[in-house]
Every structure is written in C-alpha cells, then in structure tokens.
Design a protein around this motif. Structure first.
Motif, PDB file in Angstrom:
ATOM      1  N   ARG A  72     -30.639  28.232 -32.612  1.00  0.00           N
ATOM      2  CA  ARG A  72     -31.998  28.153 -33.164  1.00  0.00           C
ATOM      3  C   ARG A  72     -32.594  29.549 -33.292  1.00  0.00           C
ATOM      4  NH1 ARG A  72     -37.361  27.871 -31.422  1.00  0.00           N
ATOM      5  NH2 ARG A  72     -38.659  26.495 -32.685  1.00  0.00           N
ATOM      6  N   ASP A  73     -32.404  30.381 -32.271  1.00  0.00           N
ATOM      7  CA  ASP A  73     -32.916  31.750 -32.319  1.00  0.00           C
ATOM      8  C   ASP A  73     -32.295  32.531 -33.472  1.00  0.00           C
ATOM      9  OD1 ASP A  73     -34.353  31.107 -30.026  1.00  0.00           O
ATOM     10  OD2 ASP A  73     -32.916  32.070 -28.658  1.00  0.00           O
ATOM     11  N   VAL A  74     -30.990  32.354 -33.641  1.00  0.00           N
ATOM     12  CA  VAL A  74     -30.291  33.035 -34.732  1.00  0.00           C
ATOM     13  C   VAL A  74     -30.813  32.530 -36.069  1.00  0.00           C
ATOM     14  CG1 VAL A  74     -28.055  33.365 -35.865  1.00  0.00           C
ATOM     15  CG2 VAL A  74     -28.229  33.510 -33.373  1.00  0.00           C
ATOM     16  N   VAL A  79     -33.855  33.513 -41.107  1.00  0.00           N
ATOM     17  CA  VAL A  79     -34.848  33.165 -42.134  1.00  0.00           C
ATOM     18  C   VAL A  79     -35.978  34.195 -42.169  1.00  0.00           C
ATOM     19  CG1 VAL A  79     -34.284  30.709 -42.164  1.00  0.00           C
ATOM     20  CG2 VAL A  79     -36.110  31.500 -40.695  1.00  0.00           C
ATOM     21  N   LYS A  80     -36.326  34.759 -41.018  1.00  0.00           N
ATOM     22  CA  LYS A  80     -37.334  35.826 -41.009  1.00  0.00           C
ATOM     23  C   LYS A  80     -36.814  37.059 -41.755  1.00  0.00           C
ATOM     24  CE  LYS A  80     -39.931  34.729 -36.803  1.00  0.00           C
ATOM     25  NZ  LYS A  80     -40.250  35.159 -35.428  1.00  0.00           N
ATOM     26  N   ALA A 109     -34.387  46.919 -42.584  1.00  0.00           N
ATOM     27  CA  ALA A 109     -33.451  47.309 -41.516  1.00  0.00           C
ATOM     28  C   ALA A 109     -33.931  46.779 -40.164  1.00  0.00           C
ATOM     29  CB  ALA A 109     -33.297  48.831 -41.470  1.00  0.00           C
ATOM     30  N   ASP A 110     -35.238  46.858 -39.892  1.00  0.00           N
ATOM     31  CA  ASP A 110     -35.783  46.329 -38.638  1.00  0.00           C
ATOM     32  C   ASP A 110     -35.569  44.821 -38.524  1.00  0.00           C
ATOM     33  OD1 ASP A 110     -36.641  48.799 -37.696  1.00  0.00           O
ATOM     34  OD2 ASP A 110     -38.668  48.569 -38.509  1.00  0.00           O
ATOM     35  N   ALA A 111     -35.813  44.105 -39.630  1.00  0.00           N
ATOM     36  CA  ALA A 111     -35.628  42.647 -39.614  1.00  0.00           C
ATOM     37  C   ALA A 111     -34.155  42.295 -39.407  1.00  0.00           C
ATOM     38  CB  ALA A 111     -36.153  42.040 -40.911  1.00  0.00           C
ATOM     39  N   ASN A 112     -33.272  43.051 -40.036  1.00  0.00           N
ATOM     40  CA  ASN A 112     -31.835  42.811 -39.857  1.00  0.00           C
ATOM     41  C   ASN A 112     -31.405  43.121 -38.428  1.00  0.00           C
ATOM     42  OD1 ASN A 112     -31.572  41.984 -42.505  1.00  0.00           O
ATOM     43  ND2 ASN A 112     -30.830  43.957 -43.225  1.00  0.00           N
ATOM     44  N   TYR A 113     -32.027  44.112 -37.825  1.00  0.00           N
ATOM     45  CA  TYR A 113     -31.736  44.446 -36.426  1.00  0.00           C
ATOM     46  C   TYR A 113     -32.133  43.288 -35.508  1.00  0.00           C
ATOM     47  CZ  TYR A 113     -32.146  46.799 -31.891  1.00  0.00           C
ATOM     48  OH  TYR A 113     -32.044  47.142 -30.568  1.00  0.00           O
ATOM     49  N   ASP A 114     -33.314  42.723 -35.734  1.00  0.00           N
ATOM     50  CA  ASP A 114     -33.747  41.566 -34.937  1.00  0.00           C
ATOM     51  C   ASP A 114     -32.778  40.398 -35.110  1.00  0.00           C
ATOM     52  OD1 ASP A 114     -35.921  43.008 -34.032  1.00  0.00           O
ATOM     53  OD2 ASP A 114     -37.320  42.153 -35.498  1.00  0.00           O
ATOM     54  N   ARG A 115     -32.316  40.187 -36.331  1.00  0.00           N
ATOM     55  CA  ARG A 115     -31.345  39.124 -36.599  1.00  0.00           C
ATOM     56  C   ARG A 115     -30.045  39.385 -35.857  1.00  0.00           C
ATOM     57  NH1 ARG A 115     -29.124  39.993 -42.073  1.00  0.00           N
ATOM     58  NH2 ARG A 115     -28.011  41.521 -40.817  1.00  0.00           N
ATOM     59  N   ASP A 116     -29.571  40.626 -35.924  1.00  0.00           N
ATOM     60  CA  ASP A 116     -28.312  40.972 -35.264  1.00  0.00           C
ATOM     61  C   ASP A 116     -28.420  40.844 -33.743  1.00  0.00           C
ATOM     62  OD1 ASP A 116     -27.269  41.430 -37.766  1.00  0.00           O
ATOM     63  OD2 ASP A 116     -27.421  43.616 -37.640  1.00  0.00           O
ATOM     64  N   LYS A 117     -29.568  41.230 -33.187  1.00  0.00           N
ATOM     65  CA  LYS A 117     -29.763  41.075 -31.736  1.00  0.00           C
ATOM     66  C   LYS A 117     -29.739  39.593 -31.353  1.00  0.00           C
ATOM     67  CE  LYS A 117     -33.560  43.170 -30.850  1.00  0.00           C
ATOM     68  NZ  LYS A 117     -34.727  43.778 -30.217  1.00  0.00           N
ATOM     69  N   ALA A 118     -30.343  38.752 -32.181  1.00  0.00           N
ATOM     70  CA  ALA A 118     -30.326  37.313 -31.887  1.00  0.00           C
ATOM     71  C   ALA A 118     -28.897  36.783 -31.900  1.00  0.00           C
ATOM     72  CB  ALA A 118     -31.192  36.561 -32.895  1.00  0.00           C
ATOM     73  N   ARG A 119     -28.093  37.264 -32.808  1.00  0.00           N
ATOM     74  CA  ARG A 119     -26.691  36.845 -32.860  1.00  0.00           C
ATOM     75  C   ARG A 119     -25.941  37.267 -31.598  1.00  0.00           C
ATOM     76  NH1 ARG A 119     -25.412  38.516 -39.125  1.00  0.00           N
ATOM     77  NH2 ARG A 119     -26.453  36.722 -40.089  1.00  0.00           N
ATOM     78  N   CYS A 120     -26.353  38.379 -31.012  1.00  0.00           N
ATOM     79  CA  CYS A 120     -25.697  38.864 -29.788  1.00  0.00           C
ATOM     80  C   CYS A 120     -25.971  37.945 -28.598  1.00  0.00           C
ATOM     81  CB  CYS A 120     -26.174  40.276 -29.455  1.00  0.00           C
ATOM     82  SG  CYS A 120     -25.656  41.518 -30.656  1.00  0.00           S
TER      83      CYS A 120
END
Length: 196
Positions: A72-74, A79-80, A109-120
């Motif tokens: 769900r977080d990912v 979507v964000k 880039a910031d939004a993609n970083y948040d997405r990538d952190k969620a995937r982690c």
C-alpha cells in the motif's frame, strides 16, 4: 566505364550523401532560451493537465486503499510520484522558462526518491540499506543532471550574447569609415541587426 565501376562509383556517392545527411542531423540545434508569455491555450492545457492528474490520482489512490502493508505504501508513493510528474511537466511547459524546467526536474526527482524509499520497505537488513543508498544515489544523480543542464544552457546563452556583442562592436567600428548620414544609416542598420 564498366558496370562494376559504375556500381562502385554510385555506392561511394550514396555513402557520402548518407554520411553528410547523418552529420547534418547530428548537429545540435541551439535555440536561445526566451521567456515566453503564456498564452490562453497554454493555460488551458496546463489546467487540464492538472485536473487530469488530480482525477487520476484519486482513482489510483482508491485502488491503493484496497491493499495493506508495504504494498500500500509503495502504491501510494507511485501514484504521488506520477501526479507530481504530470503536474510539474505541465507547469514547466506553461511557464516555459529554464528555471521552471529545472525546478520541475528537481521536484520529480524528489517524488521518485520517496517512491524508491517506499519500495525499499519490502526488504530488511543490508539489502534495505543498499536499496536506500541506491535510491539516494539516483536522487543525487537526477539533481546533478538538472543542475548541470541548467548551467550548460546558461553558459551557451551567455556565450551567444558575448559573441553577438562582439559582432555588434565590429559592425559599429565598420561604420566609422563613413561620415554624416551614411554613418548614421550604418549605425542604425547595425542596431537593428543586433537588436540594440
């Protein structure tokens, strides 16, 4: 000329033409960065893109609510990130300035970083640490590229302005060979040619 020599000669001409056309296409087309005044159609396109991004976000976010935990977080982070991308690209295109394009790239880039952190969040231990470091490296790389591109475009623009100023000074110097009305006409022509 024998037919074999004609074929070789024809192939050489065709090859040279292809090389020339490939080189002409490879030449970068540089356009000066001009601050454009937004037109009503651009504003309409911008508002439409923002509205579509908001509507798509609501639908996608509702789908994310159907799952739980890290998936769900990912899902929410994805979507964000997509909404930020669409809105920032539309805003940059509407403003059409170097600053707006650079800011859009930074926010994406910031939004993609948040997405990538969620995937982690799906992994633990050292793989998680590596995942987070990789996400940070990707962020830093995207930000560095945006900054470098902005600086390169600014440098080219400044160089272009310097060259035009130098050429303008040469044109004015040539006008010194004349006197009276002829000199005035020459100076006026130089001012018109170089936008002074």
């Amino acid at each position: 000329m024998t037919s074999k020599l004609k074929n070789v000669h024809t192939l050489m001409i065709v090859g040279a033409a292809l090389m020339w056309s490939a080189q002409a296409r490879a030449q970068p087309v540089t356009q000066p960065v001009v601050q454009a005044i937004p037109v009503p159609d651009a504003k309409t396109a911008y508002n439409t893109a923002r509205d579509m991004a908001a509507a798509n976000y609501k639908v996608a976010r509702a789908r994310c609510d159907a799952v739980t935990g890290n998936p769900r977080d990912v899902c929410i982070a994805e979507v964000k990130a997509e909404r930020v991308r669409v809105e920032e690209e539309a805003g940059a295109a509407y403003k059409n300035t170097l600053k707006s394009y650079t800011q859009a790239r930074m926010r994406i880039a910031d939004a993609n970083y948040d997405r990538d952190k969620a995937r982690c969040g799906a992994v633990t231990g050292n793989p998680r640490d590596v995942c987070i470091k990789q996400a940070k490296a990707t962020l830093i790389s995207a930000q560095a590229d945006a900054t470098a591109d902005r600086k390169m475009i600014e440098a080219r623009s400044n160089a272009r302005e310097d060259k035009l100023s130098a050429e303008y000074r040469v044109a004015l110097e040539k006008c010194d060979a004349f006197a009276g009305a002829a000199k005035d006409q020459c100076v006026d022509a130089a001012k018109t040619a170089y936008g002074k």
